[in-house]
Design a protein around this motif. Structure first.
Motif, PDB file in Angstrom:
ATOM      1  N   GLU A  81       6.186  -3.661  -0.449  1.00 27.01           N
ATOM      2  CA  GLU A  81       5.475  -3.388  -1.697  1.00 27.01           C
ATOM      3  C   GLU A  81       5.692  -1.941  -2.108  1.00 27.01           C
ATOM      4  O   GLU A  81       5.604  -1.032  -1.278  1.00 27.01           O
ATOM      5  CB  GLU A  81       3.980  -3.664  -1.521  1.00 27.01           C
ATOM      6  N   SER A  82       5.985  -1.736  -3.367  1.00 31.25           N
ATOM      7  CA  SER A  82       6.103  -0.392  -3.932  1.00 31.25           C
ATOM      8  C   SER A  82       5.183  -0.274  -5.141  1.00 31.25           C
ATOM      9  O   SER A  82       5.012  -1.245  -5.891  1.00 31.25           O
ATOM     10  CB  SER A  82       7.554  -0.097  -4.340  1.00 31.25           C
ATOM     11  N   ARG A  83       4.589   0.912  -5.313  1.00 31.77           N
ATOM     12  CA  ARG A  83       3.665   1.147  -6.420  1.00 31.77           C
ATOM     13  C   ARG A  83       4.030   2.447  -7.129  1.00 31.77           C
ATOM     14  O   ARG A  83       4.471   3.403  -6.498  1.00 31.77           O
ATOM     15  CB  ARG A  83       2.215   1.228  -5.918  1.00 31.77           C
ATOM     16  N   ASP A  84       3.819   2.456  -8.434  1.00 28.36           N
ATOM     17  CA  ASP A  84       4.034   3.664  -9.217  1.00 28.36           C
ATOM     18  C   ASP A  84       3.168   3.605 -10.466  1.00 28.36           C
ATOM     19  O   ASP A  84       2.758   2.531 -10.910  1.00 28.36           O
ATOM     20  CB  ASP A  84       5.509   3.837  -9.589  1.00 28.36           C
ATOM     21  N   LEU A  85       2.909   4.782 -11.008  1.00 30.61           N
ATOM     22  CA  LEU A  85       2.087   4.914 -12.210  1.00 30.61           C
ATOM     23  C   LEU A  85       2.982   5.084 -13.424  1.00 30.61           C
ATOM     24  O   LEU A  85       3.906   5.910 -13.420  1.00 30.61           O
ATOM     25  CB  LEU A  85       1.136   6.107 -12.086  1.00 30.61           C
ATOM     26  N   ASP A  86       2.715   4.328 -14.442  1.00 32.39           N
ATOM     27  CA  ASP A  86       3.473   4.389 -15.688  1.00 32.39           C
ATOM     28  C   ASP A  86       2.560   4.965 -16.776  1.00 32.39           C
ATOM     29  O   ASP A  86       1.637   4.295 -17.233  1.00 32.39           O
ATOM     30  CB  ASP A  86       3.976   3.005 -16.072  1.00 32.39           C
ATOM     31  N   TRP A  87       2.816   6.207 -17.154  1.00 30.94           N
ATOM     32  CA  TRP A  87       2.000   6.883 -18.164  1.00 30.94           C
ATOM     33  C   TRP A  87       2.641   6.709 -19.544  1.00 30.94           C
ATOM     34  O   TRP A  87       3.857   6.838 -19.703  1.00 30.94           O
ATOM     35  CB  TRP A  87       1.867   8.377 -17.868  1.00 30.94           C
ATOM     36  N   GLY A 120      -7.114   8.421  -8.433  1.00 30.97           N
ATOM     37  CA  GLY A 120      -7.374   8.201  -7.021  1.00 30.97           C
ATOM     38  C   GLY A 120      -6.118   7.827  -6.267  1.00 30.97           C
ATOM     39  O   GLY A 120      -4.992   8.051  -6.718  1.00 30.97           O
ATOM     40  N   ASP A 121      -6.291   7.237  -5.112  1.00 30.10           N
ATOM     41  CA  ASP A 121      -5.182   6.818  -4.262  1.00 30.10           C
ATOM     42  C   ASP A 121      -4.686   5.452  -4.731  1.00 30.10           C
ATOM     43  O   ASP A 121      -5.418   4.462  -4.680  1.00 30.10           O
ATOM     44  CB  ASP A 121      -5.639   6.733  -2.804  1.00 30.10           C
ATOM     45  N   ILE A 122      -3.448   5.397  -5.181  1.00 28.25           N
ATOM     46  CA  ILE A 122      -2.930   4.147  -5.734  1.00 28.25           C
ATOM     47  C   ILE A 122      -2.721   3.091  -4.655  1.00 28.25           C
ATOM     48  O   ILE A 122      -2.579   1.905  -4.968  1.00 28.25           O
ATOM     49  CB  ILE A 122      -1.605   4.386  -6.492  1.00 28.25           C
ATOM     50  N   TRP A 123      -2.709   3.473  -3.389  1.00 26.24           N
ATOM     51  CA  TRP A 123      -2.509   2.508  -2.312  1.00 26.24           C
ATOM     52  C   TRP A 123      -3.825   1.966  -1.764  1.00 26.24           C
ATOM     53  O   TRP A 123      -3.927   0.780  -1.479  1.00 26.24           O
ATOM     54  CB  TRP A 123      -1.708   3.140  -1.167  1.00 26.24           C
ATOM     55  N   ASP A 124      -4.802   2.838  -1.599  1.00 28.65           N
ATOM     56  CA  ASP A 124      -6.041   2.432  -0.931  1.00 28.65           C
ATOM     57  C   ASP A 124      -7.149   2.031  -1.891  1.00 28.65           C
ATOM     58  O   ASP A 124      -8.063   1.292  -1.497  1.00 28.65           O
ATOM     59  CB  ASP A 124      -6.537   3.566  -0.027  1.00 28.65           C
ATOM     60  N   ARG A 141      -1.575  -3.455 -13.586  1.00 25.66           N
ATOM     61  CA  ARG A 141      -2.995  -3.382 -13.901  1.00 25.66           C
ATOM     62  C   ARG A 141      -3.250  -2.127 -14.738  1.00 25.66           C
ATOM     63  O   ARG A 141      -3.084  -1.011 -14.246  1.00 25.66           O
ATOM     64  CB  ARG A 141      -3.833  -3.321 -12.629  1.00 25.66           C
ATOM     65  N   PRO A 142      -3.643  -2.306 -15.995  1.00 21.94           N
ATOM     66  CA  PRO A 142      -4.004  -1.139 -16.809  1.00 21.94           C
ATOM     67  C   PRO A 142      -5.258  -0.461 -16.239  1.00 21.94           C
ATOM     68  O   PRO A 142      -6.177  -1.124 -15.754  1.00 21.94           O
ATOM     69  CB  PRO A 142      -4.258  -1.726 -18.199  1.00 21.94           C
ATOM     70  N   LEU A 229      -0.857   0.848 -13.532  1.00 23.72           N
ATOM     71  CA  LEU A 229      -0.389   0.783 -12.152  1.00 23.72           C
ATOM     72  C   LEU A 229       0.521  -0.435 -12.000  1.00 23.72           C
ATOM     73  O   LEU A 229       0.088  -1.574 -12.180  1.00 23.72           O
ATOM     74  CB  LEU A 229      -1.577   0.687 -11.191  1.00 23.72           C
ATOM     75  N   ARG A 230       1.774  -0.185 -11.680  1.00 22.77           N
ATOM     76  CA  ARG A 230       2.757  -1.259 -11.551  1.00 22.77           C
ATOM     77  C   ARG A 230       3.107  -1.458 -10.075  1.00 22.77           C
ATOM     78  O   ARG A 230       3.309  -0.487  -9.329  1.00 22.77           O
ATOM     79  CB  ARG A 230       4.021  -0.948 -12.352  1.00 22.77           C
TER      80      ARG A 230
END
Length: 642
Positions: A81-87, A120-124, A141-142, A229-230
């Protein structure tokens, strides 16, 4: 005329020297061919079956040695799983507020940023439902509560800036293009006063106001910064082979293997212990030089753990499946005119690999032709304490109890224990290995009362035989007899209880093993006089008829299912809660379909979550099965088609 040669007398002594005695002629019967050992005879039969091979050399072969060997196909799947923020930045209205005061400047001013809640923490701090398949998937998730406003630096939040016309420069006026600033228009005959104001006219850009909308913020005065959050998932799959021989991997992949061990752990992370994961894996005592635990640990750390060291990805699920192939390494020698060209040091010694039991049943069409029944390492697991070695003499075929597109079901009796069971032969060869992998999980841990109990399974020639708990009938047969033969309806409270029990089973599969069934039909639900087992709740249960039109060909039916509108239950005799529940489940938009937790809260399902409802269903089901037995014979009960 030809000349006649005179006859010559033949001496009797000479006759005895030249004549061949009758006893020495080849009138004696020919010698029978040499009987080869079984391994060489099988090898010769295989060579003779090939069009361009010759087995003459094997006529003089001698069996040197037969060594039992084992090979393991170990497949490890890690859900990454990978996560990143899209502004994103969009123009937004800016309301002026005096929020700060500067003693140095001696005036009040406003902050240029109005923050929202910290991400906050995008993972936890955020959780997502993991996909059940191995294919790539995404989710997003917006986070509207984390959006913030900033003031436009060009217009300072006003939305207007000074006109950029080179003549206007904020004055709102430019030189009149008719009189060129003189205020008069001179002609040959007369002088005419211009309609401008002292040689000036309104600027066409700012309309005389001296201000124009800010091109940066589109006149809104500020910007809203929104974040989404993607999440992306992909499965890292590695397949390695471990053996104590030299069997090529291509041959191992094509050979018939049996499931040796499987395990799934969810959740899984980089901090999880691979040693605990492999704790239930038993080492191969017969082949001590194959250290499965050490090899799997190395495979996990190098192929799965190492790519996550950079921190951009995290592990979420680990699945490991081990399949075993037992074979023999047969050594044989040929006469002196044949030499091993691959390894000249071996001389006349050769070797080939032989799988003595490529499939466990010699015939799939008749149970009387079974050679053995090696189920789950040669055992039938009837309960936690009942384990039986299974051979052909231990299983008695009591006849066919069902047929369908998926396979044929036989009623079998285990002679030693007297246990009656169902044997299902599946002709879906593509899914045979997958079925056995899931079957192993069901056998090792099944704490759901509404899941069918499996006793074992085996893979033969790409096909699958599964042994399971014997029930009285399927829901498909049951409802067809009730609706079409008895001309009755299944009570709504019984339908609600069926929905409740199936939801419990499906929720257990999703939460425990992350399994989402691809097909849930009345064929998948089995009934007895006391209980109901997985799998299936279907639109036909409430109506008694097929949901789609039967007219047209298969292509038209596929178009109707895929492109047509969502089905809707409108029968008047059903309650509002029943129709609402079914119609919600039939919504083709997956975003509009509720999750299991929401379905449990539906009033239609909640009415079945009572002990009295279970008692009513058992009484109704028992009475109806008895009634069906009286009015139909066995074949009609199990094979009826409207």
């Amino acid at each position: 005329m030809a000349k006649v040669q005179p006859e010559l007398p033949l001496d009797a002594v000479q006759l005895s020297e030249t004549a061949i005695p009758i006893e020495s002629t080849s009138l004696s019967p020919p010698k029978s061919p040499r009987q080869l050992p079984k391994h060489l005879a099988d090898f010769k039969h295989y060579v003779d079956s090939k069009c361009c091979y010759h087995s003459v050399a094997l006529d003089s072969a001698e069996l040197a040695d037969v060594q039992p060997k084992a090979a393991y196909r170990c497949q490890m799947k890690t859900l990454m799983e990978s996560r990143d923020l899209d502004w994103t930045k969009k123009a937004a209205s800016w309301q002026h507020e005096t929020v700060l005061f500067s003693e140095t400047l001696g005036r009040a001013f406003e902050d240029t940023k109005r923050p929202g809640r910290p991400v906050g923490d995008i993972w936890d701090d955020y959780t997502f439902d993991l996909p059940s398949s191995d294919s790539k998937s995404t989710d997003e998730r917006p986070l509207p509560e984390c959006s913030y406003l900033t003031r436009c630096s060009d217009c300072r939040g006003k939305g207007l800036v000074q006109c950029q016309n080179y003549e206007c420069k904020g004055s709102g006026k430019i030189t009149c293009t008719r009189c060129y600033g003189e205020g008069k228009v001179r002609t040959i005959d007369y002088i005419e006063y211009c309609n401008c104001s002292s040689g000036k006219i309104n600027c066409p850009d700012c309309k005389g106001g001296g201000k124009i909308h800010c091109s940066n913020c589109k006149g809104y005065g500020g910007f809203r910064h929104s974040v989404t959050l993607r999440v992306k998932w992909h499965t890292c799959i590695t397949t390695l082979y471990y053996q104590n021989s030299f069997l090529p991997e291509k041959r191992m992949e094509k050979a018939q293997r049996v499931l040796y061990w499987a395990n799934t752990q969810l959740p899984w992370s980089q901090n999880s212990s691979i040693d605990n994961f492999l704790l239930s894996l038993r080492e191969d005592e017969a082949h001590e030089n194959i250290n499965l635990k050490a090899n799997l640990t190395k495979q996990y750390r190098e192929k799965h753990m190492k790519p996550t060291s950079r921190g951009s990805e995290r592990m979420r699920r680990l699945i490991c499946t081990i399949e075993r192939l037992d074979f023999e390494e047969v050594h044989y020698t040929l006469d002196e005119k044949y030499v091993n060209k691959r390894d000249s040091t071996l001389g006349q010694l050769f070797m080939y690999f032989h799988s003595p039991c490529s499939f466990l049943f010699s015939s799939r069409s008749s149970s009387s032709s079974m050679k053995n029944c090696n189920i789950k390492y040669g055992q039938l697991r009837l309960s936690e304490i009942e384990l039986y070695e299974c051979t052909a003499n231990d299983l008695i075929d009591r006849g066919i109890i069902g047929k369908g597109s998926y396979g044929v079901a036989h009623k079998m009796e285990q002679e030693k224990s007297g246990t009656m069971m169902a044997r299902v032969y599946s002709n879906q060869s593509v899914e045979a290995t997958e079925i056995l992998n899931e079957l192993n999980m069901f056998m090792t841990e099944n704490n759901c009362l509404h899941l069918i109990q499996f006793y074992g399974g085996l893979l033969q020639e790409g096909y699958c035989d599964v042994f399971m708990q014997l029930m009285d009938t399927s829901l498909d047969h049951f409802y067809k007899c009730v609706y079409h033969k008895l001309n009755q309806f299944i009570p709504e409270n019984s339908v609600a209880y069926v929905a409740f029990t199936i939801l419990q089973a499906l929720d257990y599969l999703k939460s425990r093993w992350v399994i989402s069934l691809r097909s849930v039909t009345p064929w998948s639900v089995l009934l007895s006089r006391t209980t109901i087992k997985l799998i299936g709740f279907d639109y036909k249960l409430s109506t008694g008829y097929f949901s789609f039109s039967k007219s047209g060909n298969d292509i038209e039916l596929a178009v109707e299912i895929c492109q047509g509108p969502s089905l809707e239950l409108t029968i008047a005799r059903l309650s509002h809660h029943c129709k609402e529940f079914v119609n919600t489940c039939l919504n083709k938009d997956e975003n509009q379909r509720p999750a299991y937790e929401q379905l449990f809260e539906n009033p239609f399902v909640q009415q079945a979550n009572e002990v009295s409802q279970a008692q009513h269903f058992v009484a109704y089901c028992s009475n109806m099965i008895d009634l069906v037995d009286k009015t139909t014979d066995t074949f009609d009960q199990y094979g009826f088609r409207p």
